[in-house]
Design an enzyme around this catalytic site. Structure first.
Site, short mmCIF file in Angstrom:
data_model
loop_
_atom_site.label_atom_id
_atom_site.label_comp_id
_atom_site.label_asym_id
_atom_site.label_seq_id
_atom_site.Cartn_x
_atom_site.Cartn_y
_atom_site.Cartn_z
N ASP A 171 8.72 -16.65 11.79
CA ASP A 171 9.28 -17.28 12.98
C ASP A 171 8.17 -17.38 14.01
OD1 ASP A 171 12.00 -18.17 14.13
OD2 ASP A 171 11.06 -17.06 15.77
N GLN A 172 8.23 -18.41 14.84
CA GLN A 172 7.17 -18.63 15.81
C GLN A 172 7.74 -19.05 17.16
OE1 GLN A 172 4.59 -22.25 15.72
NE2 GLN A 172 2.97 -20.76 15.30
#
Length: 192
Positions: free
Chosen positions: A69-70
């Protein structure tokens, strides 16, 4: 070697993982990606990466499941996916001539043992000074509405950067391969 599963529907992450030349499958996890009160961006991406991997563990026994996830962070504030032209323009206007840090959470879950390695890999970009005309040209050409902070670094978004700083450039695109290889080796996977 256990089978690899990428817990993502992202074509960018799929392209990155393919660079390792290991066979893998993809499945999109269904999790609540809401930010919790008081949660730091660093903690958020690590939690979501882990939850994405864990969400698929019961369906994929005997797998090494990769979650990622970013978020983009500007002045301590999370810049999420803009989803619209207007929101993307606002994000890029705010980011003009500043430093934006991309935090990429990475998890590798062994669904057989339950062991999960989790990390957060930062990557900082110094943005060029952007005028409204260049922002709008970029948005019309690239339509980065599904990208954290409105940056599509694997495409024309790189033209918005003055310089970059970080240990793993692939983390900017959403899957830090250098750190992932470390995790895979720890699980006994031979790379290359």
């Amino acid at each position: 070697m256990p089978s690899l599963l990428l817990a993502s529907s992202s074509p960018y992450r799929r392209e990155l993982l393919a660079r390792l030349r290991l066979p893998f499958a993809c499945e999109s996890p269904d999790i609540d990606e809401s930010h919790r009160p008081g949660e730091t961006p660093h903690d958020l991406v690590q939690r979501l990466a882990r939850e994405k991997a864990e969400a698929l563990a019961s369906e994929y026994p005997g797998h090494l499941i990769i979650g990622s996830d970013q978020v983009a962070v500007l002045d301590g504030q999370i810049l999420g996916k803009p989803h619209t032209f207007e929101r993307a323009r606002e994000q890029l206007t705010a980011a003009s001539d500043t430093r934006v840090t991309f935090l990429t959470g990475l998890a590798l879950l062994n669904s057989s043992t339950g062991e999960c390695q989790v990390d957060c890999v930062p990557f900082t970009v110094h943005m060029r000074e952007l005028d409204q005309a260049s922002i709008e040209r970029y948005l019309r050409a690239e339509t980065p509405y599904d990208c954290a902070g409105s940056f599509k670094a694997e495409g024309l978004g790189v033209s918005l950067f003055r310089s970059t700083q970080g240990a793993d450039a692939t983390s900017l695109i959403g899957l830090p391969l250098i750190r992932l290889v470390d995790m895979l080796i720890k699980e006994g996977v031979s790379v290359p």
